[in-house]
Design a protein around this motif. Structure first.
Motif, PDB file in Angstrom:
ATOM      1  N   GLN A  28     -18.265   6.241   6.497  1.00  0.00           N
ATOM      2  CA  GLN A  28     -18.712   5.288   5.484  1.00  0.00           C
ATOM      3  C   GLN A  28     -17.626   4.224   5.290  1.00  0.00           C
ATOM      4  N   VAL A  29     -18.043   2.982   5.308  1.00  0.00           N
ATOM      5  CA  VAL A  29     -17.121   1.876   5.164  1.00  0.00           C
ATOM      6  C   VAL A  29     -17.053   1.449   3.710  1.00  0.00           C
ATOM      7  N   GLN A  30     -15.846   1.224   3.239  1.00  0.00           N
ATOM      8  CA  GLN A  30     -15.644   0.728   1.881  1.00  0.00           C
ATOM      9  C   GLN A  30     -14.771  -0.510   1.908  1.00  0.00           C
ATOM     10  N   VAL A  31     -15.067  -1.412   0.999  1.00  0.00           N
ATOM     11  CA  VAL A  31     -14.279  -2.625   0.816  1.00  0.00           C
ATOM     12  C   VAL A  31     -13.881  -2.673  -0.651  1.00  0.00           C
ATOM     13  N   VAL A  32     -12.583  -2.727  -0.917  1.00  0.00           N
ATOM     14  CA  VAL A  32     -12.100  -2.655  -2.291  1.00  0.00           C
ATOM     15  C   VAL A  32     -11.138  -3.805  -2.560  1.00  0.00           C
ATOM     16  N   GLU A  33     -11.471  -4.590  -3.582  1.00  0.00           N
ATOM     17  CA  GLU A  33     -10.593  -5.673  -4.001  1.00  0.00           C
ATOM     18  C   GLU A  33      -9.677  -5.195  -5.119  1.00  0.00           C
ATOM     19  N   SER A  34      -8.539  -5.838  -5.239  1.00  0.00           N
ATOM     20  CA  SER A  34      -7.623  -5.564  -6.335  1.00  0.00           C
ATOM     21  C   SER A  34      -6.815  -6.811  -6.624  1.00  0.00           C
ATOM     22  N   GLY A  35      -6.227  -6.838  -7.819  1.00  0.00           N
ATOM     23  CA  GLY A  35      -5.319  -7.923  -8.157  1.00  0.00           C
ATOM     24  C   GLY A  35      -5.841  -8.932  -9.155  1.00  0.00           C
ATOM     25  N   GLY A  36      -7.054  -8.791  -9.623  1.00  0.00           N
ATOM     26  CA  GLY A  36      -7.577  -9.740 -10.588  1.00  0.00           C
ATOM     27  C   GLY A  36      -6.988  -9.539 -11.970  1.00  0.00           C
ATOM     28  N   GLY A  37      -7.387 -10.422 -12.892  1.00  0.00           N
ATOM     29  CA  GLY A  37      -6.911 -10.312 -14.262  1.00  0.00           C
ATOM     30  C   GLY A  37      -6.892 -11.657 -14.948  1.00  0.00           C
ATOM     31  N   LEU A  38      -6.056 -11.761 -15.963  1.00  0.00           N
ATOM     32  CA  LEU A  38      -5.934 -12.976 -16.761  1.00  0.00           C
ATOM     33  C   LEU A  38      -4.635 -13.694 -16.400  1.00  0.00           C
ATOM     34  N   VAL A  39      -4.733 -14.994 -16.209  1.00  0.00           N
ATOM     35  CA  VAL A  39      -3.556 -15.799 -15.899  1.00  0.00           C
ATOM     36  C   VAL A  39      -3.673 -17.130 -16.615  1.00  0.00           C
ATOM     37  N   GLN A  40      -2.543 -17.706 -16.975  1.00  0.00           N
ATOM     38  CA  GLN A  40      -2.549 -18.996 -17.644  1.00  0.00           C
ATOM     39  C   GLN A  40      -2.749 -20.119 -16.638  1.00  0.00           C
ATOM     40  N   PRO A  41      -3.297 -21.241 -17.090  1.00  0.00           N
ATOM     41  CA  PRO A  41      -3.423 -22.401 -16.192  1.00  0.00           C
ATOM     42  C   PRO A  41      -2.076 -22.771 -15.580  1.00  0.00           C
ATOM     43  N   GLY A  42      -2.120 -23.060 -14.289  1.00  0.00           N
ATOM     44  CA  GLY A  42      -0.894 -23.365 -13.560  1.00  0.00           C
ATOM     45  C   GLY A  42      -0.224 -22.157 -12.956  1.00  0.00           C
ATOM     46  N   GLY A  43      -0.704 -20.978 -13.311  1.00  0.00           N
ATOM     47  CA  GLY A  43      -0.101 -19.746 -12.816  1.00  0.00           C
ATOM     48  C   GLY A  43      -0.603 -19.361 -11.441  1.00  0.00           C
ATOM     49  N   SER A  44      -0.118 -18.223 -10.973  1.00  0.00           N
ATOM     50  CA  SER A  44      -0.456 -17.717  -9.645  1.00  0.00           C
ATOM     51  C   SER A  44      -0.976 -16.296  -9.735  1.00  0.00           C
ATOM     52  N   MET A  45      -1.720 -15.933  -8.710  1.00  0.00           N
ATOM     53  CA  MET A  45      -2.270 -14.586  -8.635  1.00  0.00           C
ATOM     54  C   MET A  45      -2.547 -14.275  -7.174  1.00  0.00           C
ATOM     55  N   ARG A  46      -2.376 -13.003  -6.802  1.00  0.00           N
ATOM     56  CA  ARG A  46      -2.636 -12.590  -5.431  1.00  0.00           C
ATOM     57  C   ARG A  46      -3.688 -11.489  -5.438  1.00  0.00           C
ATOM     58  N   LEU A  47      -4.753 -11.724  -4.704  1.00  0.00           N
ATOM     59  CA  LEU A  47      -5.815 -10.728  -4.561  1.00  0.00           C
ATOM     60  C   LEU A  47      -5.666 -10.020  -3.213  1.00  0.00           C
TER      61      LEU A  47
END
Length: 119
Positions: free
Chosen positions: A1-20
């Motif tokens: 069985q194949v699974q695809v799982v994302e992580s790394g989301g959340g709340l960030v302020q404008p101008g900020g960075s995030m990595r998914l």
């Protein structure tokens, strides 16, 4: 069985960075492309970035220069580095993998991760 799982989301302020991150597990023979999509409330899902197994990338015009997609095909994991985030980037971000699996050629999707850009 194949699974695809994302992580790394959340709340960030404008101008900020995030990595998914997007991890694929299961019986996969080949991954042809991995992509990131997003869907904001009341809007259609749109392609944000995609990368092929030959390294060709394409991006949504509004994220060019701010977002970068990368992939480790050996680890079956893709990443979306998002910089200079703006409130209009708020959406549920989902990844997919276009694969050749035990079931043949198939595209698998993750469940999505919420990204909220707000002060």
């Amino acid at each position: 069985q194949v699974q695809v799982v994302e992580s790394g989301g959340g709340l960030v302020q404008p101008g900020g960075s995030m990595r998914l991150s997007c991890a694929v597990s299961g019986s996969i023979f080949t991954i042809y492309t991995m992509g990131w999509y997003r869907q904001a409330p009341g809007k259609q899902r749109e392609l944000v970035a995609r990368i092929t197994n030959t390294g060709i990338t394409n991006y949504l015009d509004s994220v060019k220069g701010r977002f970068t997609i990368s992939v480790n095909y050996g680890a079956k994991t893709s990443f979306l580095q998002m910089n200079e985030l703006q409130p209009e980037d708020t959406a549920v971000y989902s990844c997919n993998a276009d694969t050749y699996a035990t079931t043949g050629r198939e595209i698998f999707w993750g469940q999505g991760t919420q990204v909220t850009v707000s002060s």
